[in-house]
Write a protein that holds these residues in place. Structure first.
Motif, mmCIF file in Angstrom:
data_model
loop_
_atom_site.group_PDB
_atom_site.id
_atom_site.type_symbol
_atom_site.label_atom_id
_atom_site.label_comp_id
_atom_site.label_asym_id
_atom_site.label_seq_id
_atom_site.Cartn_x
_atom_site.Cartn_y
_atom_site.Cartn_z
ATOM 1 N N GLU A 7 -59.647 -86.204 101.582
ATOM 2 C CA GLU A 7 -58.720 -87.009 101.562
ATOM 3 C C GLU A 7 -59.237 -88.500 102.034
ATOM 4 O OE1 GLU A 7 -55.543 -86.277 101.225
ATOM 5 O OE2 GLU A 7 -56.116 -84.275 100.935
ATOM 6 N N HIS A 8 -60.155 -88.654 102.311
ATOM 7 C CA HIS A 8 -60.885 -90.055 102.799
ATOM 8 C C HIS A 8 -61.635 -90.304 101.807
ATOM 9 C CE1 HIS A 8 -58.687 -89.810 106.688
ATOM 10 N NE2 HIS A 8 -59.238 -88.632 106.973
ATOM 11 N N VAL A 9 -62.011 -89.694 100.574
ATOM 12 C CA VAL A 9 -62.669 -90.314 99.716
ATOM 13 C C VAL A 9 -61.967 -91.135 98.753
ATOM 14 C CG1 VAL A 9 -64.310 -89.614 97.837
ATOM 15 C CG2 VAL A 9 -64.178 -88.361 99.717
ATOM 16 N N PRO A 10 -62.639 -92.411 98.460
ATOM 17 C CA PRO A 10 -61.617 -93.207 97.725
ATOM 18 C C PRO A 10 -61.729 -92.701 96.116
ATOM 19 C CG PRO A 10 -63.374 -94.569 98.853
ATOM 20 C CD PRO A 10 -63.599 -93.065 99.110
ATOM 21 N N ASP A 11 -60.697 -93.036 95.420
ATOM 22 C CA ASP A 11 -60.368 -92.479 94.083
ATOM 23 C C ASP A 11 -61.446 -92.947 93.125
ATOM 24 O OD1 ASP A 11 -58.189 -91.059 94.918
ATOM 25 O OD2 ASP A 11 -56.662 -92.581 94.147
ATOM 26 N N GLU A 12 -61.988 -94.315 93.347
ATOM 27 C CA GLU A 12 -62.940 -94.742 92.499
ATOM 28 C C GLU A 12 -64.133 -93.812 92.499
ATOM 29 O OE1 GLU A 12 -61.769 -96.948 95.062
ATOM 30 O OE2 GLU A 12 -60.056 -97.395 93.741
ATOM 31 N N GLU A 13 -64.308 -93.108 93.454
ATOM 32 C CA GLU A 13 -65.582 -92.379 93.656
ATOM 33 C C GLU A 13 -65.561 -90.870 93.120
ATOM 34 O OE1 GLU A 13 -67.355 -92.549 97.641
ATOM 35 O OE2 GLU A 13 -67.147 -94.702 97.789
ATOM 36 N N LEU A 14 -64.315 -90.538 92.920
ATOM 37 C CA LEU A 14 -64.097 -89.288 92.489
ATOM 38 C C LEU A 14 -64.365 -89.091 90.796
ATOM 39 C CD1 LEU A 14 -60.826 -88.274 94.450
ATOM 40 C CD2 LEU A 14 -63.095 -87.356 94.806
ATOM 41 N N GLU A 15 -64.858 -88.386 90.429
ATOM 42 C CA GLU A 15 -64.959 -88.081 88.950
ATOM 43 C C GLU A 15 -64.763 -86.724 88.698
ATOM 44 O OE1 GLU A 15 -68.990 -89.635 87.160
ATOM 45 O OE2 GLU A 15 -69.053 -91.357 88.662
ATOM 46 N N GLU A 16 -63.927 -86.692 87.451
ATOM 47 C CA GLU A 16 -63.790 -85.247 87.205
ATOM 48 C C GLU A 16 -63.947 -85.257 85.874
ATOM 49 O OE1 GLU A 16 -59.822 -83.987 88.280
ATOM 50 O OE2 GLU A 16 -58.687 -85.845 87.316
ATOM 51 N N THR A 17 -64.365 -84.125 85.272
ATOM 52 C CA THR A 17 -64.482 -83.940 83.675
ATOM 53 C C THR A 17 -63.142 -83.809 83.317
ATOM 54 O OG1 THR A 17 -64.810 -81.542 83.946
ATOM 55 C CG2 THR A 17 -66.877 -82.974 83.961
ATOM 56 N N LEU A 18 -63.052 -83.756 81.624
ATOM 57 C CA LEU A 18 -61.739 -83.648 80.895
ATOM 58 C C LEU A 18 -61.554 -82.178 81.154
ATOM 59 C CD1 LEU A 18 -59.873 -84.970 79.396
ATOM 60 C CD2 LEU A 18 -61.242 -84.141 77.268
ATOM 61 N N TRP A 19 -62.612 -81.099 81.339
ATOM 62 C CA TRP A 19 -62.187 -79.788 81.459
ATOM 63 C C TRP A 19 -61.402 -79.557 82.953
ATOM 64 C CZ3 TRP A 19 -61.147 -75.914 78.753
ATOM 65 C CH2 TRP A 19 -60.997 -74.580 79.155
ATOM 66 N N GLU A 20 -61.943 -80.095 83.781
ATOM 67 C CA GLU A 20 -61.313 -80.069 85.221
ATOM 68 C C GLU A 20 -59.891 -80.704 85.300
ATOM 69 O OE1 GLU A 20 -65.562 -80.277 88.039
ATOM 70 O OE2 GLU A 20 -64.424 -82.343 87.353
ATOM 71 N N ARG A 21 -59.690 -81.472 84.784
ATOM 72 C CA ARG A 21 -58.617 -82.232 84.462
ATOM 73 C C ARG A 21 -57.331 -81.200 83.927
ATOM 74 N NH1 ARG A 21 -57.302 -88.482 84.084
ATOM 75 N NH2 ARG A 21 -58.760 -88.991 85.570
ATOM 76 N N PHE A 22 -57.980 -80.790 82.679
ATOM 77 C CA PHE A 22 -57.121 -79.692 81.858
ATOM 78 C C PHE A 22 -56.829 -78.408 83.022
ATOM 79 C CE2 PHE A 22 -56.646 -76.244 78.700
ATOM 80 C CZ PHE A 22 -55.713 -76.581 78.128
ATOM 81 N N GLU A 23 -57.597 -77.983 83.487
ATOM 82 C CA GLU A 23 -57.566 -76.903 84.594
ATOM 83 C C GLU A 23 -56.461 -77.129 85.654
ATOM 84 O OE1 GLU A 23 -60.976 -75.434 86.136
ATOM 85 O OE2 GLU A 23 -61.606 -74.093 84.719
ATOM 86 N N GLY A 24 -56.610 -78.274 86.263
ATOM 87 C CA GLY A 24 -55.699 -78.628 87.041
ATOM 88 C C GLY A 24 -54.353 -78.855 86.632
ATOM 89 N N LEU A 25 -54.222 -79.310 85.240
ATOM 90 C CA LEU A 25 -52.982 -79.349 84.551
ATOM 91 C C LEU A 25 -52.311 -78.048 84.222
ATOM 92 C CD1 LEU A 25 -53.281 -82.226 82.116
ATOM 93 C CD2 LEU A 25 -51.692 -82.321 84.190
#
Length: 110
Positions: A7-25
């Motif tokens: 919750e306290h990690v800034p969004d700019e520092e979060l990196e997710e792969t396309l596959w991780e985004r797809f799984e989240g969707l």
């Protein structure tokens, strides 16, 4: 080792792969829809690979069969043409160029 408080990690520092985004969707869709889409994709992959396999085998069978069926005809036609050419050359040597031209115009009768 301390746990990361995401919750306290800034969004700019979060990196997710396309596959991780797809799984989240995919988590936002109901399970029956996920199963339906997965089944459809699996069936499409299976049908495409089976279709490719069948087409490849059909082309192989057609090519080899036509080769086996038509090769004797092609060889015999070449042999016949070669024989006719040799006869025309012999006529030309024996009777002159006019006889070879005349023989080419009128078919030989045996």
């Amino acid at each position: 080792m301390s746990a990361i408080d995401w919750e306290h990690v800034p969004d700019e520092e979060l990196e997710e792969t396309l596959w991780e985004r797809f799984e989240g969707l995919s988590e936002m869709f109901p399970s029956f829809l996920q199963k339906f889409v997965t089944g459809t994709v699996d069936w499409t992959k299976w049908s495409a690979s089976t279709g490719f396999w069948l087409t490849r085998n059909a082309v192989w069978i057609a090519a080899t069969s036509s080769l086996i069926l038509f090769m004797p005809y092609i060889i015999e036609k070449e042999r016949s043409d070669l024989e006719k050419t040799q006869v025309a050359q012999q006529r030309q040597l024996l009777l002159g160029p006019a006889a070879a031209v005349q023989a080419a115009k009128s078919p030989q009768q045996h």
